[in-house]
Write a protein that holds these residues in place. Structure first.
Motif, short mmCIF file in Angstrom:
data_model
loop_
_atom_site.label_atom_id
_atom_site.label_comp_id
_atom_site.label_asym_id
_atom_site.label_seq_id
_atom_site.Cartn_x
_atom_site.Cartn_y
_atom_site.Cartn_z
N ASP A 142 0.78 -1.32 0.03
CA ASP A 142 0.16 -0.03 0.31
C ASP A 142 1.20 1.31 -0.05
O ASP A 142 0.59 2.46 0.04
CB ASP A 142 -1.15 -0.01 1.46
CG ASP A 142 -2.10 -1.29 0.89
OD1 ASP A 142 -2.32 -1.55 0.07
OD2 ASP A 142 -3.12 -1.16 1.97
N ASN A 143 1.61 1.56 0.42
CA ASN A 143 2.68 1.98 0.72
C ASN A 143 4.17 2.33 -0.67
O ASN A 143 5.30 3.17 -0.34
CB ASN A 143 3.70 2.36 1.93
CG ASN A 143 2.45 2.70 3.11
OD1 ASN A 143 2.15 4.03 3.45
ND2 ASN A 143 2.17 1.75 3.71
N GLY A 144 4.08 1.00 -1.70
CA GLY A 144 4.94 1.80 -2.40
C GLY A 144 6.54 1.25 -1.76
O GLY A 144 7.58 1.53 -2.65
N VAL A 145 6.66 0.68 -1.01
CA VAL A 145 8.18 0.44 0.22
C VAL A 145 9.29 -0.70 -1.05
O VAL A 145 8.31 -1.82 -1.26
CB VAL A 145 8.07 -0.47 1.50
CG1 VAL A 145 9.17 -0.29 2.15
CG2 VAL A 145 7.16 0.81 2.04
N THR A 146 10.10 0.48 -1.57
CA THR A 146 11.14 -0.13 -1.96
C THR A 146 12.41 -0.37 -1.10
O THR A 146 13.41 -1.62 -2.29
CB THR A 146 11.43 0.59 -3.00
OG1 THR A 146 12.50 1.96 -2.50
CG2 THR A 146 10.21 1.55 -4.07
N HIS A 147 12.46 0.13 -0.08
CA HIS A 147 13.71 -0.57 0.80
C HIS A 147 13.08 -0.78 2.14
O HIS A 147 12.03 0.44 2.06
CB HIS A 147 14.82 0.61 1.11
CG HIS A 147 15.66 0.43 -0.16
ND1 HIS A 147 14.86 1.26 -1.63
CD2 HIS A 147 16.43 0.35 -0.82
CE1 HIS A 147 16.02 1.17 -2.40
NE2 HIS A 147 16.85 -0.44 -1.89
#
Length: 245
Positions: free
Chosen positions: A184-189
């Motif tokens: 949902d938060n588009g986390v990449t790291h």
């Protein structure tokens, strides 16, 4: 026996409960950094001791039989003070330190020695879930070219900049929750300490499933001490000593 536990972890609370149930005189010391901590059974002490000298004086004055360091694996200074205080007071020390997480062979975690170094390693444009608590937060937030979701139990005293958002949550977390959070938060790291235990391990499984890069801040080095990894092991040692008294 009279036992002082340096606490603040789930293991410390579990140990205190079982020792109290067994009839021991138990005091748990909390640093006082969290405004609404989960409280253990037995007596409670809030605040510091004044360094290793103060802790040694407390051990002697209060006539404790054992000192148990069951603090967080990243509470390096407290653990070092416990070793020094035990040596100065002659009160035996037992360190209850949960084992670190094992890195899956295909995980490719990136390891760094400090938040400062880890923050510099983030690529520009990274969308980061920070799960490292308050320590070193300023190093990450200085990276205005990245976006941050800062997950903590208690809000930091200073406000967050525009490129960061606060998420107040207390573990445990399950896999479905962590998968949804990352998606949902588009986390990449994701930045994490290698705290070990089961309450927050789902974040690592979720990151692996979604291909989120995992940055690990490694544990500090500790002075040598008698160490166990479980409450049961700690109880066996303490009960064995009690039976000989």
């Amino acid at each position: 026996m009279k036992i002082l536990i340096l606490g603040g972890t789930g293991e410390a609370r579990a140990l205190a409960e079982r020792l109290v149930d067994a009839g021991h005189d138990v005091t748990t010391s909390l640093a006082g950094r969290t405004s609404a901590p989960l409280l253990p059974q037995g007596a409670l002490r809030i605040g510091g001791f004044g360094g290793p000298e103060g802790l040694a004086a407390c051990l002697r004055t209060e006539a404790f039989d054992w000192l148990v360091d069951a603090t967080h694996p990243y509470a390096g200074r407290i653990s070092a003070n416990a070793v020094a205080a035990s040596a100065a007071s002659g009160i035996p020390l037992l360190r209850l330190m949960r084992a670190p997480w094992d890195e899956p062979e295909d995980a490719r975690w990136q390891h760094f020695e400090s938040p400062e170094v880890a923050a510099k390693a983030l690529p520009p444009g990274a969308r980061v879930l920070l799960t490292t608590g308050h320590a070193g937060l300023d190093h990450f937030l200085a990276r205005a070219d990245c976006g941050f979701l800062v997950r903590v139990i208690q809000a930091p005293q200073a406000g967050l900049p525009d490129h960061a958002r606060l998420l107040l949550e207390r573990p445990p977390y399950d896999l479905d929750h962590e998968l949804a959070l990352l998606r949902d938060n588009g986390v990449t790291h994701m930045v994490s300490k290698n705290s070990g235990g089961g309450q927050t391990a789902a974040k690592l499984a979720a990151a692996g499933a979604l291909g989120v890069a995992v940055i690990i801040i490694d544990r500090p080095a500790y002075p040598a001490a008698r160490e166990v990894a479980s409450v049961d092991e700690a109880l066996a040692i303490l009960h064995s000593d009690a039976s000989r008294r």
